[in-house]
Design an enzyme around this catalytic site. Structure first.
Site, mmCIF file in Angstrom:
data_model
loop_
_atom_site.group_PDB
_atom_site.id
_atom_site.type_symbol
_atom_site.label_atom_id
_atom_site.label_comp_id
_atom_site.label_asym_id
_atom_site.label_seq_id
_atom_site.Cartn_x
_atom_site.Cartn_y
_atom_site.Cartn_z
ATOM 1 C CE LYS A 72 -4.506 0.722 0.027
ATOM 2 N NZ LYS A 72 -5.457 -0.075 -0.778
ATOM 3 C CG ASP A 111 -6.845 3.185 -1.721
ATOM 4 O OD1 ASP A 111 -7.279 2.039 -1.845
ATOM 5 O OD2 ASP A 111 -6.901 3.829 -0.660
ATOM 6 C CB THR A 146 -14.726 -2.382 -5.654
ATOM 7 O OG1 THR A 146 -13.386 -2.356 -6.137
ATOM 8 C CG2 THR A 146 -14.698 -2.482 -4.139
ATOM 9 N N GLY A 178 -19.273 7.232 -2.375
ATOM 10 C CA GLY A 178 -18.188 7.573 -3.287
ATOM 11 C C GLY A 178 -18.244 6.708 -4.534
ATOM 12 C CB VAL A 180 -16.834 1.522 -4.045
ATOM 13 C CG1 VAL A 180 -17.423 0.136 -3.762
ATOM 14 C CG2 VAL A 180 -15.461 1.382 -4.689
ATOM 15 C CG ASP A 199 -20.703 10.728 0.802
ATOM 16 O OD1 ASP A 199 -20.214 9.642 0.430
ATOM 17 O OD2 ASP A 199 -20.054 11.797 0.785
ATOM 18 C CG ASN A 256 -9.586 -1.349 2.054
ATOM 19 O OD1 ASN A 256 -9.650 -2.535 1.747
ATOM 20 N ND2 ASN A 256 -9.352 -0.394 1.155
#
Length: 350
Positions: A72, A111, A146, A178, A180, A199, A256
């Site tokens: 990462k 990302d 995703t 967002g 995804v 959001d 994540n």
């Protein structure tokens, strides 16, 4: 003791920003993982994020059956700074230089805070970045797969709980709309789910209206009475203090590192809430990058591989039930078996 193979921290010569790349494991193959550009309290917080995210990438690749390891990158922005407030091009060129220093042992992609266009800038300095824009010959943003993989995971989880994968009329609360989360909300709306969404960006309320979703603040969405809660924003959302307030049957989302600590998985289980391990659920993006960009595969091959996330999660639920453990532990066992087997084969090969 640091469990990572290599961690590089450097100050960008053009941007002056801290550039961090953490390679957790290459036991299964070269490390892969996106580049996050985000404001942190200090560079140490950015380092902690890179370490946690790269370790999760190792588990994600292993559990998804991919022959890649975990890495990462983090470009640390000053507190309260938006990416538009810095010399973005300079930062991305600095990132490209840092990736090049690994000589192909680490492959980067987009990302949180970065995009396919950003990877095109970094490509000026290294060939080891992927998911480039379609108009530059790349495969584009991995967000769609995703979302597709998360949708398959939600179907599998509901089938595990209710004996049916139909989401028509199911109450689903999404935190984060967002790239995804927004795509996933669209898929769930098409499936007939009743959506509650939140959001931090008020501009995304228009999407909520388009989808016929109820727009609320983040705390309300987290604790809404729902069949499934979907964390689709930044990590660490599931805390010990939040668990008693949850009113859902399951938590399945693409964010994540959702657990503030591993113990939260047990706390959720004690409340009878099924938590789908995030590193299994959100593997669609890395499947996209490794199959299309790095493996020369087709979009259909990547999509089919992503849809198998649902089957993989069903198997994990079955193993957890049989062994009397939580799905998180079953998923960890699956990933570690693959890594251990690969290490044994390498050792045997001399």
């Amino acid at each position: 003791m640091l469990e990572h193979e290599e961690v590089v921290i450097r100050t960008g010569v053009r941007s002056g920003l801290p550039i961090i790349i953490a390679v957790h494991s290459t036991a299964l193959g070269d490390a892969v993982g996106g580049c996050r550009m985000w404001p942190y309290p200090d560079w140490g917080a950015g380092l902690a994020d890179a370490l946690a995210l790269s370790a999760a990438m190792t588990l994600k690749c292993a559990a998804a059956g991919l022959d890649f390891g975990g890495g990462k990158s983090v470009i640390v922005l000053p507190p309260g700074t938006a990416s538009r407030d810095v010399d973005r091009r300079a930062a991305l060129l600095d990132f490209g230089d840092a990736v090049q220093g690994f000589g192909g042992r680490y492959h980067g992609g987009e990302d949180v805070g970065t995009s396919a266009e950003d990877m095109w800038v970094a490509r000026e300095r290294t060939p080891w970045v992927h998911c480039l824009p379609v108009h530059h010959g790349g495969s584009g943003e991995p967000s769609e797969l995703t979302a597709v993989g998360t949708f398959a995971a939600i179907e599998a989880t509901w089938r595990h709980l209710a004996g049916t994968s139909s989401l028509a009329g199911r109450r689903i609360s999404i935190v984060g709309l967002g790239q995804v989360g927004g795509r996933l909300a669209g898929l769930l709306a098409e499936a007939g789910a009743e959506l509650t969404v939140a959001d931090l960006d008020p501009g995304r309320e228009e999407l909520a209206r388009t989808l016929g979703a109820r727009w609320v603040d983040a705390d309300t969405a987290l604790t809404a009475e729902a069949d499934i809660l979907v964390p689709a924003a930044l990590g660490g959302m599931l805390t010990g203090s939040l668990v008693p307030r949850l009113r859902c049957a399951a938590v399945v989302g693409p964010a994540n590192n959702q657990l503030a600590s591993p113990s939260v998985a047990g706390e959720l289980a004690r409340r009878g809430i099924v938590w789908a391990p995030d590193f299994v659920v959100n593997a669609g993006g890395v499947i996209h990058g490794t199959i299309i960009d790095m493996g020369g595969g087709t979009p259909d091959e990547a999509r089919n591989a992503t849809l198998r996330i649902g089957d993989r999660l069903t198997a994990i639920y079955g193993e957890a039930t049989a062994a009397g453990i939580v799905p998180y532990e079953a998923a960890i066992r699956l990933a570690r078996r693959r890594i251990t087997d690969a290490a044994a084969l390498r050792q045997a090969a001399g």
